[in-house]
Write a protein that holds these residues in place. Structure first.
Motif, PDB file in Angstrom:
ATOM      1  N   PRO A 112       0.805  -1.233   0.000  1.00 34.22           N
ATOM      2  CA  PRO A 112       0.000   0.000   0.000  1.00 34.22           C
ATOM      3  C   PRO A 112       0.835   1.279   0.000  1.00 34.22           C
ATOM      4  O   PRO A 112       1.895   1.343   0.619  1.00 34.22           O
ATOM      5  N   LYS A 113       0.316   2.292  -0.700  1.00 32.99           N
ATOM      6  CA  LYS A 113       0.974   3.586  -0.731  1.00 32.99           C
ATOM      7  C   LYS A 113       0.713   4.333   0.586  1.00 32.99           C
ATOM      8  O   LYS A 113      -0.087   3.908   1.415  1.00 32.99           O
ATOM      9  N   LYS A 114       1.382   5.473   0.745  1.00 33.55           N
ATOM     10  CA  LYS A 114       1.357   6.183   2.028  1.00 33.55           C
ATOM     11  C   LYS A 114      -0.050   6.607   2.445  1.00 33.55           C
ATOM     12  O   LYS A 114      -0.397   6.554   3.629  1.00 33.55           O
ATOM     13  N   ASN A 115      -0.896   7.031   1.488  1.00 35.59           N
ATOM     14  CA  ASN A 115      -2.243   7.469   1.846  1.00 35.59           C
ATOM     15  C   ASN A 115      -3.086   6.317   2.371  1.00 35.59           C
ATOM     16  O   ASN A 115      -3.894   6.482   3.294  1.00 35.59           O
ATOM     17  N   THR A 116      -2.899   5.134   1.779  1.00 36.93           N
ATOM     18  CA  THR A 116      -3.623   3.953   2.254  1.00 36.93           C
ATOM     19  C   THR A 116      -3.129   3.543   3.632  1.00 36.93           C
ATOM     20  O   THR A 116      -3.919   3.165   4.503  1.00 36.93           O
TER      21      THR A 116
END
Length: 678
Positions: free
Chosen positions: A176-180
């Motif tokens: 997952p990316k940082k926002n997730t």
């Protein structure tokens, strides 16, 4: 999503709880008031409002229907408490925006003609908890020199930690990316569910990465603890933990606040409910929560609609008061929104009514061949109504921001001014984040995220050099002076930065500090952005906040806890004033009202969103979202949709079920726009 049998059992439990509190409702009785009060309460309030204002003992749930005077009863209740010689510093008012709290205070001062209301404690949940942690830091064994991370700061910190980890790819699933990552962490805190279980139930495709995700979260918590940092979720949970575990702190706070009021109770999450319950657990504490279960629309950010439904379960002797007289909309619009409410599965029984004699026009639902035609028709109606209304008295609402594309183009084509509510938030704009980074490292020299941001702005300083310098600064613990002992000090850009911080250190006021930073940063911004002249207009707002706050701590606290929104930014930068049509998502429109409201894109799959169609609880919230949108209108409500619309993955061609499920007599259904007669 719960299985059918589990959902039915849950709904039955909630309905039983609602019914039990409904059975304890008492008829509104005439209230005896002293002749010595300065305010004529009986003349200023209807019977239900008077009951909510004057019953100042025990626990009470006030169900305030749309447009029923929620802010009014909070204002008059504070006034009534003060007129009954209740000490102002024992009153606590919790709201969801600082603006709401200030508005109520100012109204009370105007009503009473004195400054007594200045001494009540009021503000947002986060602001209140920030104040407690600052004021009682010594008792709680905490550093008073802490910084609050906003969502962007927290997201960047998670990304920074993730960057140093080796994460092998598993099962062709992308990590997952940082926002997730931030969403998982924040949601697990707000629902009081462990990250492991939250991933399992909401992100099953990421289960193979659970260990790595949890490891990032642990490092993030360590980073915050070591550097005296709190994110939004920490503020409330930290205070709640100390109320549970520190008896001296608990006794101090409970002895202080005897009368507690909570606005928008339907929007509270579980930690916020826990905080309220801890503050109000003494029988002698008077607690009044105000809200509307029909307007619970923020589950996506952690709000729990069960809190308001289960109030009677938490407080067995609670009083239920209903405000059903509406002061906003015409009877025809009220009939329509009552019809929407009748379709809701779980809610307190209520029927909004008005004493207006004129019925007004029925809401209309008009269909068009294409989205472009829909936008053209709305623009034409706006031009027509502008003969008797100002543009700012009209609004166009939609479920998702992308649905406004055609109407934006059409309004621009006709030179109709408009304000778009949405997009990048003021506090998240690149140039705002940049300039605030300087203030943050002045306050907290260990804020390595802000140091990293500042250093990466410098020409010739890349990620590797910035990381080494940040590590040096944090290790040295001497703030900007560590720049001088850095291996990179020989670079001219570092020497210049050092000189700027020397000027800041010698500055006599917060405004002087801002002027030094602004002057330095604008030269950087010129090299970074072609539209720098437009961007620096936003600095006027920051400058005004510097004038309003006496300390850097208070300045940073407000920006983190209650940042300016895009509407404030627009009005601040528009010297000629603003008279534009409001274009807004429905979520952003909650709490606002307009004479004339258009709601577009009402196709099944768009409103309600297609992802909610198979989940009864999510579909119920979508229905509440539609209810909120329709209840913003005072005199005219126009619902529209094209005959069909498509996204990359879906095709929609059926009218919204929120319209088709209603009695056809509640609105005028128009399939041929040409036949529409104003």
């Amino acid at each position: 999503m719960l299985h059918y049998e589990q959902l039915k059992a849950k709904q039955q439990r909630l309905q039983n709880t609602i019914d039990q509190l409904e059975n304890r409702i008492t008829a509104v009785q005439p209230t005896q008031l002293s002749d010595h009060f300065r305010i004529p309460y009986a003349q200023a309030l209807n019977a239900s409002q008077l009951q909510a204002v004057c019953n100042i003992d025990g626990k009470a749930l006030v169900i305030a229907g749309a447009g029923s005077g929620k802010t009014r009863i909070l204002t008059y209740r504070v006034s009534f408490l003060l007129e009954n010689k209740i000490a102002a510093n024992t009153i606590l008012l919790l709201t969801f925006t600082r603006k709401s709290a200030l508005e109520i205070k100012h109204r009370v001062m105007n009503l009473l003609g004195d400054q007594a209301a200045q001494h009540i404690t009021s503000g947002t949940f986060h602001g209140f908890c920030h104040m407690l942690l600052s004021r009682y830091s010594q008792l709680l064994n905490l550093s008073a020199q802490f910084t609050v991370l906003d969502q962007t700061d927290s997201t960047e910190a998670l990304a920074f930690i993730k960057k140093d980890m080796i994460i092998p790819k598993k099962n062709n699933t992308i990590f997952p990316k940082k926002n997730t990552l931030y969403k998982i962490l924040s949601s697990s805190k707000n629902t009081l569910i462990s990250p492991e279980i939250y991933i399992e139930t909401h992100y099953p495709d990421l289960i193979t990465y659970t260990d790595k995700i949890v490891e990032i979260f642990k490092q993030y918590e360590t980073y915050k603890k070591n550097n005296h940092l709190y994110d939004y979720d920490d503020l409330i949970q930290t205070v709640a933990e100390h109320l549970k575990n520190n008896s001296e702190f608990k006794q101090l706070i409970q002895a202080r606040y005897h009368h507690i009021m909570v606005d928008e109770y339907q929007d509270t999450n579980l930690p916020q409910k826990e905080l309220i319950d801890l503050l109000a657990e003494q029988p002698s504490c008077a607690l009044m929560v105000v809200g509307d279960d029909n307007q619970s629309i923020y589950a996506f950010r952690g709000a729990n609609y069960e809190n308001i439904l289960r109030f009677g379960e938490t407080y067995h002797e609670a009083t239920l008061i209903k405000l059903e007289q509406n002061y906003r909309s015409t009877p025809h619009i009220l009939n329509f929104i009552n019809a929407i409410a009748d379709q809701m599965t779980l809610s307190y029984k209520k029927k909004l009514f008005s004493d207006q004699i004129v019925q007004g026009m029925k809401p209309t639902y008009t269909r068009f061949m294409q989205e472009k035609q829909e936008a053209t028709w709305i623009a034409e109606q706006i031009e027509h109504y502008q003969k008797s209304l100002s543009f700012h008295e009209m609004a166009v609402l939609f479920r998702a921001a992308y649905q406004s594309n055609f109407i934006q183009i059409e309004l621009m084509k006709r030179h109709i001014p408009f304000t778009m509510v949405g997009g990048i938030k003021f506090i998240e704009k690149r140039h705002i984040k940049d300039i605030l980074a300087y203030f943050r490292v002045i306050w907290n020299t260990s804020d390595f995220i802000s140091w990293h941001r500042i250093l990466l702005l410098l020409p010739g300083i890349g990620p590797s050099a910035a990381k080494k310098m940040v590590q040096h600064i944090v290790t040295e613990k001497t703030g900007f002076r560590a720049l001088k002992s850095s291996a990179y000090f020989k670079k001219e850009v570092i020497q210049t930065l050092y000189a700027v911080f020397q000027k800041i250190e010698a500055s006599l006021s917060l405004l002087d500090t801002f002027d030094y930073i602004e002057q330095y940063y604008i030269e950087q911004l010129k090299q970074l952005e072609d539209d720098w002249r437009i961007r620096i207009e936003d600095f006027k707002i920051l400058k005004q906040l510097c004038l309003e706050h006496s300390t850097l701590h208070l300045f940073l606290a407000q920006l983190a806890l209650d940042p300016p929104n895009e509407m404030q930014a627009l009005s601040q930068n528009n010297d000629s004033g603003s008279d534009g049509v409001t274009l807004s998502t429905i979520h952003s429109a909650k709490g606002l009202e307009w004479d004339t409201v258009f709601i577009l894109a009402l196709l099944d799959g768009q409103t309600p969103h297609y992802k909610t169609l198979e989940d009864p609880e999510k579909l119920e919230e979508e229905r509440k979202l539609f209810y909120v949108a329709c209840s913003r209108a005072k005199n005219r409500l126009h619902l529209t949709s094209p005959y069909h619309a498509a996204t990359y993955t879906h095709f929609f061609d059926q009218p919204s079920q929120f319209i088709t499920e209603l009695d056809p007599s509640s609105l005028n259904w128009i399939d041929t726009p040409a036949l529409f007669d104003l």
